[in-house]
Write a protein that holds these residues in place. Structure first.
Motif, PDB file in Angstrom:
ATOM      1  N   SER A  61       0.809  -1.081   0.179  1.00  0.00           N
ATOM      2  CA  SER A  61       0.213  -0.070  -0.023  1.00  0.00           C
ATOM      3  C   SER A  61       0.922   1.215  -0.173  1.00  0.00           C
ATOM      4  O   SER A  61       1.973   1.328   0.661  1.00  0.00           O
ATOM      5  CB  SER A  61      -1.252   0.046   1.226  1.00  0.00           C
ATOM      6  OG  SER A  61      -0.190  -0.059   2.537  1.00  0.00           O
ATOM      7  N   GLU A  77      -0.239   6.708  -4.570  1.00  0.00           N
ATOM      8  CA  GLU A  77      -1.466   6.091  -4.950  1.00  0.00           C
ATOM      9  C   GLU A  77      -1.824   6.151  -6.480  1.00  0.00           C
ATOM     10  O   GLU A  77      -2.387   5.483  -6.961  1.00  0.00           O
ATOM     11  CB  GLU A  77      -2.647   6.375  -3.876  1.00  0.00           C
ATOM     12  CG  GLU A  77      -2.438   5.664  -2.489  1.00  0.00           C
ATOM     13  CD  GLU A  77      -3.455   6.015  -1.609  1.00  0.00           C
ATOM     14  OE1 GLU A  77      -4.575   6.475  -1.921  1.00  0.00           O
ATOM     15  OE2 GLU A  77      -3.585   5.467  -0.599  1.00  0.00           O
ATOM     16  N   GLU A  81      -2.046   3.756  -9.403  1.00  0.00           N
ATOM     17  CA  GLU A  81      -3.353   3.613 -10.051  1.00  0.00           C
ATOM     18  C   GLU A  81      -2.867   3.700 -11.711  1.00  0.00           C
ATOM     19  O   GLU A  81      -3.724   2.858 -12.312  1.00  0.00           O
ATOM     20  CB  GLU A  81      -4.367   4.689  -9.535  1.00  0.00           C
ATOM     21  CG  GLU A  81      -5.440   4.625 -10.247  1.00  0.00           C
ATOM     22  CD  GLU A  81      -6.552   3.499 -10.350  1.00  0.00           C
ATOM     23  OE1 GLU A  81      -7.218   3.300 -11.338  1.00  0.00           O
ATOM     24  OE2 GLU A  81      -6.335   2.514  -9.233  1.00  0.00           O
ATOM     25  N   TRP A  92      -4.884  -3.197  -8.751  1.00  0.00           N
ATOM     26  CA  TRP A  92      -5.825  -2.867  -7.226  1.00  0.00           C
ATOM     27  C   TRP A  92      -6.602  -4.233  -6.949  1.00  0.00           C
ATOM     28  O   TRP A  92      -7.148  -4.907  -7.634  1.00  0.00           O
ATOM     29  CB  TRP A  92      -6.648  -1.621  -7.610  1.00  0.00           C
ATOM     30  CG  TRP A  92      -7.406  -1.364  -6.455  1.00  0.00           C
ATOM     31  CD1 TRP A  92      -6.825  -0.234  -5.461  1.00  0.00           C
ATOM     32  CD2 TRP A  92      -8.604  -1.775  -5.906  1.00  0.00           C
ATOM     33  NE1 TRP A  92      -7.892  -0.174  -4.522  1.00  0.00           N
ATOM     34  CE2 TRP A  92      -9.030  -0.922  -4.711  1.00  0.00           C
ATOM     35  CE3 TRP A  92      -9.665  -2.507  -6.484  1.00  0.00           C
ATOM     36  CZ2 TRP A  92     -10.298  -0.927  -4.184  1.00  0.00           C
ATOM     37  CZ3 TRP A  92     -10.997  -2.697  -5.788  1.00  0.00           C
ATOM     38  CH2 TRP A  92     -11.224  -1.905  -4.778  1.00  0.00           C
ATOM     39  N   THR A  95      -9.365  -2.214  -0.399  1.00  0.00           N
ATOM     40  CA  THR A  95      -8.788  -1.480   0.555  1.00  0.00           C
ATOM     41  C   THR A  95      -8.660  -2.137   1.986  1.00  0.00           C
ATOM     42  O   THR A  95      -9.032  -3.299   2.171  1.00  0.00           O
ATOM     43  CB  THR A  95      -9.664  -0.424   0.824  1.00  0.00           C
ATOM     44  OG1 THR A  95     -10.988  -0.974   1.259  1.00  0.00           O
ATOM     45  CG2 THR A  95     -10.160   0.328  -0.392  1.00  0.00           C
ATOM     46  N   GLU A 105      -5.516   1.783   0.176  1.00  0.00           N
ATOM     47  CA  GLU A 105      -5.464   1.167  -1.131  1.00  0.00           C
ATOM     48  C   GLU A 105      -4.449   0.159  -1.088  1.00  0.00           C
ATOM     49  O   GLU A 105      -3.350   0.722  -1.271  1.00  0.00           O
ATOM     50  CB  GLU A 105      -5.487   2.311  -2.276  1.00  0.00           C
ATOM     51  CG  GLU A 105      -6.433   3.533  -2.201  1.00  0.00           C
ATOM     52  CD  GLU A 105      -8.025   2.986  -2.408  1.00  0.00           C
ATOM     53  OE1 GLU A 105      -8.308   1.977  -2.986  1.00  0.00           O
ATOM     54  OE2 GLU A 105      -8.633   3.739  -1.772  1.00  0.00           O
ATOM     55  N   ARG A 106      -4.687  -1.084  -1.722  1.00  0.00           N
ATOM     56  CA  ARG A 106      -3.750  -2.090  -1.728  1.00  0.00           C
ATOM     57  C   ARG A 106      -3.646  -2.393  -3.113  1.00  0.00           C
ATOM     58  O   ARG A 106      -4.635  -2.754  -3.704  1.00  0.00           O
ATOM     59  CB  ARG A 106      -4.070  -3.176  -0.783  1.00  0.00           C
ATOM     60  CG  ARG A 106      -4.318  -3.084   0.449  1.00  0.00           C
ATOM     61  CD  ARG A 106      -4.353  -4.361   1.500  1.00  0.00           C
ATOM     62  NE  ARG A 106      -2.728  -4.328   1.579  1.00  0.00           N
ATOM     63  CZ  ARG A 106      -2.528  -5.493   2.294  1.00  0.00           C
ATOM     64  NH1 ARG A 106      -3.215  -6.327   2.598  1.00  0.00           N
ATOM     65  NH2 ARG A 106      -1.233  -5.769   2.433  1.00  0.00           N
ATOM     66  N   TYR A 107      -2.485  -3.090  -3.386  1.00  0.00           N
ATOM     67  CA  TYR A 107      -2.073  -3.337  -4.781  1.00  0.00           C
ATOM     68  C   TYR A 107      -1.311  -4.451  -4.633  1.00  0.00           C
ATOM     69  O   TYR A 107      -0.575  -4.943  -3.791  1.00  0.00           O
ATOM     70  CB  TYR A 107      -1.373  -2.381  -5.518  1.00  0.00           C
ATOM     71  CG  TYR A 107      -2.276  -0.895  -5.903  1.00  0.00           C
ATOM     72  CD1 TYR A 107      -2.835  -0.705  -6.872  1.00  0.00           C
ATOM     73  CD2 TYR A 107      -2.139   0.168  -4.784  1.00  0.00           C
ATOM     74  CE1 TYR A 107      -3.616   0.458  -7.258  1.00  0.00           C
ATOM     75  CE2 TYR A 107      -2.946   1.225  -5.051  1.00  0.00           C
ATOM     76  CZ  TYR A 107      -3.635   1.214  -6.171  1.00  0.00           C
ATOM     77  OH  TYR A 107      -4.248   2.547  -6.646  1.00  0.00           O
TER      78      TYR A 107
END
Length: 641
Positions: A61, A77, A81, A92, A95, A105-107
Motif C-alpha cells: 500500500s 497512490e 493507479e 488494485w 482497501t 488502497e492495496r495493490y
C-alpha cells in the motif's frame, strides 16, 4: 524448473526433486529480458516506485512504502493507479483499514515474476535501506496493534540486516502463532531467529540464544515433537557455555519431565545430572531445583516418604515468600502433587491460581490447558461432578477449536473416568471407543517419532474402558484391555504409572470377582491394597480396603471382611474423599446387617446415602448422568433401604 533439474517427468507425471520450500524463485533469462524491456519504457519515477513496491512484498500500500521515498502517499497512490490502468504491471486488490481509522488502497503485482525482476535489479544497500524504512513505517502505523504485523516486521528487519530487531519480531511472531496453537509455525520462526543469532554481539547473543532455545523446546513439546529433547539438550549446553546455571538446570529439569512420558530410566538419569549442579545455585533456586527433582523421581518411581517429604518441605520454604515468587510451572507441579496426595482442595486452589493469571489461553496455551485440566481433575475426586463436567467440556471445546487433538484425547479420558465413578459404564465405553481409535492408529503413534505422552494416554484409556466392560458384563473385552495396559506398564514405566496401577488393580479385582475367580481376586486385591498403602492417597486406600472386604466375604472369611471394612471406614473418616466414602459405608452397612448389627448398619447406610446424594446433587437435574448414577444397582441398593 525443469531446466534447473528441480522438476522431472517420469511415467507421465511431473515430480519435484527437492522439497518445495527449498526452491527459490528464479526468473528465466528470456522472461527477465522481456520484463526488463517493458520496464525500460516506464519513467524513472515509475520504475523507482515499482522497485520500492517490490521491496514491500507481494501486497503493498502506498501509505506504507511512501516512507521509503520520502514522498506523500497520495502521490504514490495516483502513480500506482496509473500503472495499474495503463501498464498492467500492478493491479488494485481492495482497501485495508488501518489502526488510526484511515483506509489504505492495496495493490499487488499481476505476476510474481515482475516483483522478482524489480527486486533483483536493485543493489543490496538500497534494498536494505528500503526494508528498514518500510519496517519502521509499519511499526509506527501499527504501534497499537503491533501483533498484526510482527511477521512482516521480522521479514523487513532481517532483510535490512537489523539483526536484533529481526530476532525480536521473529520471537514475537512465534508467540502470536503459539497463541493460535500453531506450534509448527512458531517453531519455524524460532529456528529462523536462531539462525540470525550468530550476527549478534556476544553479550546480546548470551541473552537471546537461551531464551529462543527455551521457546523452541516448549513449542516442540506442545506439538508432541520428540525433537524437543534435542532442543533442551542444546539449551542446557549453551547455558553452560554462557555460565547461566539456573537456565542450564531448568533446561535439564524440563528435559527430565519430558523423558518421563516415555522412559522412567532416562528421566532419572537426567535428574542425577541436575542434582550436583544445584550446589552452585543460590539458596532459593537450590530449594526449587531439589523440590523439582523429587517431584520427577516420584512421578516415575512411585510414591515414597522421602521424596514426598522433600517436596512438602520445598513447597513450604518456597511458600514463605523469601526470594522470587513461585513460577507457574512450580505451582502446577505442586497442584499435581496435592492431587496425588488426596488433598484435592489444595490441588485445585493452586491450579486455579495459575489459571487466574492465564485468563485466556492466548497468554500461555500450555499452562492454560494444564491448569484447567488439573482444576477439573481435582473436582472429579471432590465429587463436584457437575462443575467437573463443565470444565472438561470447556477444555475439550478449546482443544478442538485449536485443533489440539492430543489435549482433546487427554481430557476425554478424564471425562470417561468421571463417568466410570458415576457407574455410567455404557457412557464410558462410548467415550473410550472414540479415544482408543486414534491412540491405536499407527500414523498417530509415530508422528514426529513417538508422540510424547502417547503411552500413558493409551494405558489410561484401556484401564477406564476395561473397568467399564466389567460393569457391562463384557468380561472378554475387560480382560483384553486391562491385560494390555498391565503388559505395557511392565515393559516400560512412564509418568504416573505407579498411580494408575491402583485403578488397574481395582478393575482386575472387580473382573475376578465378577467371573468367580476367588483366588485371583484375592491376589489382585492384596496387591491393590499394598500399592494404595504405599501412598498417602486416601481415596484409593479406602477403595482398596473396601474391595478387600468384599473379596473376604466371597471367600467366607467374615473376620477378615469386618477387619478390612473397619479399616476402610477409618481411612475415609474426616477426609473429603466421597468416591471412597459412599462405597466404604455401603459395604459396611451390608456386613453389619448380615451380622445382625442393625443399628450400626443403619448408621453406615445413612452415611453412604448422604454421600451418594451429595454426588448426585452436584449434577444438574437435566444431566442424564445423574439419573444413571442414582439408578445403578449399587446405588439403588443403598437408597432403597
Amino acid at each position: 524448473m525443469a531446466k534447473r533439474g528441480l522438476l522431472t517427468r517420469a511415467d507421465g507425471q511431473w515430480q519435484l526433486q527437492v522439497p518445495l520450500e527449498q526452491i527459490e524463485l528464479e526468473v528465466p533469462d528470456d522472461l527477465r529480458h522481456m520484463i526488463e524491456a517493458q520496464l525500460e519504457r516506464l519513467s524513472t519515477e515509475e520504475q523507482n516506485a515499482l522497485e520500492l513496491a517490490s521491496t514491500a512484498g507481494a501486497l503493498f500500500s502506498a501509505n506504507v512504502i511512501s516512507a521509503g521515498a520520502d514522498n506523500e502517499s497520495r502521490g504514490f497512490e495516483d502513480l500506482y493507479e496509473e500503472l495499474s490502468r495503463r501498464h498492467h504491471i500492478v493491479e488494485w486488490v481492495g482497501t485495508q483499514p488501518l489502526p488510526d481509522g484511515s483506509v489504505a488502497e492495496r495493490y499487488q503485482f499481476v505476476h510474481e515474476l515482475y516483483r522478482q525482476v524489480l527486486y533483483d535489479r536493485q543493489l543490496p544497500a538500497r534494498k536494505a535501506r528500503f526494508h528498514r524504512l518500510i519496517g519502521e513505517r509499519l511499526a509506527v502505523i501499527y504501534a497499537q496493534r503491533i501483533e498484526d504485523v510482527v511477521p512482516e516486521l521480522a521479514y523487513h528487519f532481517e532483510r535490512a540486516g537489523e539483526w536484533p530487531r529481526a530476532i525480536e519480531y521473529l520471537w514475537r511472531a512465534a508467540d502470536v502463532a503459539a497463541r493460535r496453537y500453531a506450534h509448527r509455525q512458531a517453531e519455524s520462526m524460532l529456528v529462523q531467529a536462531l539462525q540470525l543469532v550468530p550476527h549478534l554481539a556476544e553479550p546480546q547473543r548470551a541473552q537471546a540464544e537461551p531464551q529462543l532455545l527455551a521457546s523452541l523446546a516448549a513449542h516442540r513439546t506442545a506439538a508432541f515433537d520428540t525433537r524437543a529433547l534435542e532442543a533442551y539438550e542444546t539449551l542446557a549446553a549453551r547455558a553452560a557455555d554462557f555460565g547461566l546455571i539456573d537456565v542450564q538446570v531448568r533446561a535439564l529439569l524440563d528435559l527430565a519431565l519430558l523423558l518421563s512420558f516415555t522412559s522412567a530410566e532416562r528421566c532419572l538419569e537426567v535428574v542425577q545430572r541436575v542434582l550436583p549442579l544445584s550446589a552452585d545455585q543460590d539458596p532459593v533456586m537450590r530449594i526449587r531445583t531439589r523440590t523439582a527433582c523429587a517431584f520427577r523421581r516420584q512421578s516415575v518411581s512411585g510414591w515414597n516418604a522421602q521424596d514426598a517429604h522433600e517436596i512438602r518441605i520445598g513447597l513450604a520454604e518456597l511458600g514463605k515468600g523469601q526470594g522470587l515468587p513461585a513460577p507457574d510451572f512450580d505451582l502446577l507441579e505442586a497442584s499435581q502433587h496435592y492431587w496425588e496426595s488426596g488433598e484435592y482442595r489444595e490441588g485445585r486452589r493452586l491450579a486455579l491460581e495459575v489459571r487466574a493469571k492465564r485468563l485466556e489461553p492466548s497468554t500461555n496455551p500450555i499452562e492454560y490447558e494444564k491448569s484447567g485440566f488439573l482444576a477439573a481433575l481435582n473436582l472429579l475426586f471432590l465429587g463436584e461432578w457437575g462443575d467437573a463436567l463443565e470444565e472438561f467440556a470447556a477444555g475439550i471445546a478449546g482443544a478442538r477449536k485449536n485443533a489440539n487433538d492430543r489435549h482433546t484425547l487427554r481430557v476425554r479420558i478424564q471425562q470417561a473416568w468421571l463417568h466410570l465413578h458415576a457407574l455410567d459404564f455404557r457412557g464410558v465405553r462410548v467415550i473410550c471407543d472414540s479415544v482408543l481409535a486414534p491412540l491405536r492408529n499407527p500414523s498417530f503413534r509415530t508422528t514426529s517419532g513417538q508422540p510424547i505422552g502417547y503411552p500413558a494416554q493409551l494405558r489410561r484409556a484401556l484401564i477406564v474402558s476395561g473397568s467399564a466392560s466389567v460393569g457391562l458384563g463384557d468380561y472378554a473385552s475387560a480382560l483384553e484391555d486391562l491385560s494390555t495396559a498391565a503388559s505395557e506398564m511392565d515393559q516400560q514405566t512412564v509418568f504416573l504409572d505407579w498411580y494408575w496401577r491402583m485403578p488397574l488393580a481395582a478393575g482386575l479385582t472387580e473382573l475376578w470377582l465378577a467371573t468367580g475367580d476367588r483366588i485371583r481376586a484375592q491376589q489382585e486385591a492384596a496387591g491393590f491394597l499394598e500399592k494404595a498403602l504405599a501412598t498417602e492417597e486416601r481415596t484409593w486406600q479406602g477403595l482398596a480396603w473396601e474391595i478387600n472386604a468384599r473379596v473376604a466375604l466371597e471367600n467366607g472369611d467374615h473376620d477378615r471382611a469386618r477387619e478390612c471394612i473397619g479399616k476402610a471406614v477409618s481411612t475415609v473418616q474426616g477426609f473429603e474423599v466421597p468416591l471412597a466414602t459412599w462405597r466404604a459405608h455401603a459395604t459396611a452397612a451390608h456386613i453389619e446387617e448380615e451380622a445382625g448389627n442393625l443399628e450400626s448398619a443403619r448408621s453406615h447406610r445413612d452415611s453412604s446415602r448422604a454421600t451418594i446424594l451429595r454426588l448426585a446433587n452436584s449434577l444438574p437435574e437435566h444431566e442424564p448422568l445423574r439419573k444413571i448414577f442414582l439408578d445403578s444397582p449399587a446405588v439403588a441398593r443403598v437408597l432403597s433401604r
